[in-house]
Design an enzyme around this catalytic site. Sequence first.
Site, PDB file in Angstrom:
ATOM      1  N   ASP A 136       0.842  -1.207   0.000  1.00 49.33           N
ATOM      2  CA  ASP A 136       0.000   0.000   0.000  1.00 49.33           C
ATOM      3  C   ASP A 136       0.870   1.247   0.000  1.00 49.33           C
ATOM      4  OD1 ASP A 136      -1.970   1.907   0.322  1.00 49.33           O
ATOM      5  OD2 ASP A 136      -2.343   1.433   2.422  1.00 49.33           O
ATOM      6  N   GLU A 170      -2.685  10.505  -0.716  1.00 52.34           N
ATOM      7  CA  GLU A 170      -3.911   9.680  -0.731  1.00 52.34           C
ATOM      8  C   GLU A 170      -4.301   9.314   0.685  1.00 52.34           C
ATOM      9  OE1 GLU A 170      -6.298   5.873  -0.797  1.00 52.34           O
ATOM     10  OE2 GLU A 170      -4.414   6.323   0.196  1.00 52.34           O
ATOM     11  N   GLU A 171      -3.290   9.021   1.502  1.00 54.32           N
ATOM     12  CA  GLU A 171      -3.561   8.541   2.857  1.00 54.32           C
ATOM     13  C   GLU A 171      -4.130   9.624   3.765  1.00 54.32           C
ATOM     14  OE1 GLU A 171      -3.658   5.524   3.402  1.00 54.32           O
ATOM     15  OE2 GLU A 171      -2.150   4.448   2.247  1.00 54.32           O
ATOM     16  N   ASP A 199      -4.450   0.346  -6.476  1.00 53.43           N
ATOM     17  CA  ASP A 199      -4.104   0.609  -5.075  1.00 53.43           C
ATOM     18  C   ASP A 199      -4.181  -0.718  -4.334  1.00 53.43           C
ATOM     19  OD1 ASP A 199      -3.802   1.575  -2.502  1.00 53.43           O
ATOM     20  OD2 ASP A 199      -5.556   2.892  -2.555  1.00 53.43           O
ATOM     21  N   ASP A 305       0.260  -7.570 -15.416  1.00 57.17           N
ATOM     22  CA  ASP A 305      -0.091  -7.933 -16.795  1.00 57.17           C
ATOM     23  C   ASP A 305      -1.502  -7.444 -17.148  1.00 57.17           C
ATOM     24  OD1 ASP A 305       2.399  -9.112 -17.035  1.00 57.17           O
ATOM     25  OD2 ASP A 305       1.660 -11.144 -16.640  1.00 57.17           O
TER      26      ASP A 305
HETATM   27  N1  TRP Z   1      -7.044   3.210  -0.382  1.00 54.26           N
HETATM   28  C1  TRP Z   1      -6.912   2.519   0.890  1.00 54.26           C
HETATM   29  C2  TRP Z   1      -5.569   2.915   1.476  1.00 54.26           C
HETATM   30  O1  TRP Z   1      -4.671   3.273   0.759  1.00 54.26           O
HETATM   31  C3  TRP Z   1      -6.979   1.034   0.762  1.00 54.26           C
HETATM   32  C4  TRP Z   1      -8.285   0.564   0.313  1.00 54.26           C
HETATM   33  C5  TRP Z   1      -9.324   0.254   1.083  1.00 54.26           C
HETATM   34  C6  TRP Z   1      -8.685   0.378  -1.031  1.00 54.26           C
HETATM   35  N2  TRP Z   1     -10.375  -0.131   0.299  1.00 54.26           N
HETATM   36  C7  TRP Z   1     -10.001  -0.050  -0.972  1.00 54.26           C
HETATM   37  C8  TRP Z   1      -8.064   0.539  -2.240  1.00 54.26           C
HETATM   38  C9  TRP Z   1     -10.688  -0.319  -2.136  1.00 54.26           C
HETATM   39  C10 TRP Z   1      -8.776   0.278  -3.396  1.00 54.26           C
HETATM   40  C11 TRP Z   1     -10.075  -0.159  -3.349  1.00 54.26           C
HETATM   41  O2  TRP Z   1      -5.429   2.862   2.653  1.00 54.26           O
HETATM   42 ZN    ZN Z   2      -3.279   2.968   2.715  1.00 51.84          ZN
HETATM   43 CA    CA Z   3       4.143 -10.653 -16.151  1.00 47.02          CA
END
Ligand code: TRP
Ligand code: ZN
Ligand code: CA
Length: 316
Positions: A136, A170-171, A199, A305
């Site tokens: 992550d 993002e966090e 993500d 891929d």
């Molecule tokens: N975006 C979240 C993070 O970075 C992780 C996450 C939770 C997520 N649910 C998701 C990412 C659904 C993609 C889809 O902490």
């Molecule tokens: Zn995260």
């Molecule tokens: Ca590959």
Amino acid sequence: MKLSVSARALAAGAVAAALLLTGGSLAGAAPAPAPSAAAAPDIPLSGVKAHLTQLQSIATANGGNRAHGRPGYKASLDYVKAKLDAAGYTTAIQQFTASGRTGYNLIADWPGGDTNQVLMAGSHLDSVSSGAGINDNGSGSAAVLETALAVSRAGYQPTKHLRFAWWGAEELGLVGSRYYVNNLSAANRAKIRGYLNFDMIGSPNPGYFVYDDDPAIEKTFKDYYAGLGVPTEIETEGDGRSDHAPFKSAGVPVGGLFTGASRTKTAAQVAKWGGTSGQAFDRCYHSSCDTTSNINDTALDRNSDAIAYAVWGLSA
Ligand code: TRP
Ligand code: ZN
Ligand code: CA
């Protein structure tokens, strides 16, 4: 050997017979297939993992994280940017402020294609402050980077214009991606035909989740996985919890892949994907053990891929 000589003679005879059957000329032989879109390349897992090793080293050298406003974030951005610049991308750094610190998005355009029809793919490059953020979201960041480098290696010239993005903060609540979307003119926003988000795509106890937002994008990823014979499920673990959300809110078609965070893998999911039931998809989610050990190589390889398959297929 006599056998191979006679095999060659037989083969030559078969060609002659085929020529006779088709009117005697090569030009009249089996019609050439219509020119079709270039096939997506196999993204080398070794390349994706080499980026993860570098992101881990960057975290280790910068207090153990790559978080917004910390030196490990900017070092991560500089690493990705240098690779893209060397590959022929036009890169731009977009600055913003969040929680009193400067944040950065990295935008990389592949020269060419119809700039009135843009296909974007992106991932957040920041980690939480408690760890290196290798699943992550080093995983998505590295896979999108390796896909962008594969576009350059292939000299791919799609019909649409390709743009790759690495988001900051993002966090802190999708800050970088929202800043990007909010600062697009209405005209430039309307040119974005799709945004693909990656993500957490290498979770150590992985599930194979496809976002069910835009049907055409969703179908592209499902088709890829159907070709592998791997079942998928719809992504539901906190819908809208990543950088596709600001795009979706602005009316851009979105899609993406995810291998799971803190939710627990069920017995039914283990029956289809293997792994450990009753355990989280990622037990190191948002913690200090999200290191290079926190990656399932098979999931990371398949999803890398799949990114290339979608980038090629949706930009042709
Ligand atoms: N975006 C979240 C993070 O970075 C992780 C996450 C939770 C997520 N649910 C998701 C990412 C659904 C993609 C889809 O902490
Ligand atoms: Zn995260
Ligand atoms: Ca590959």
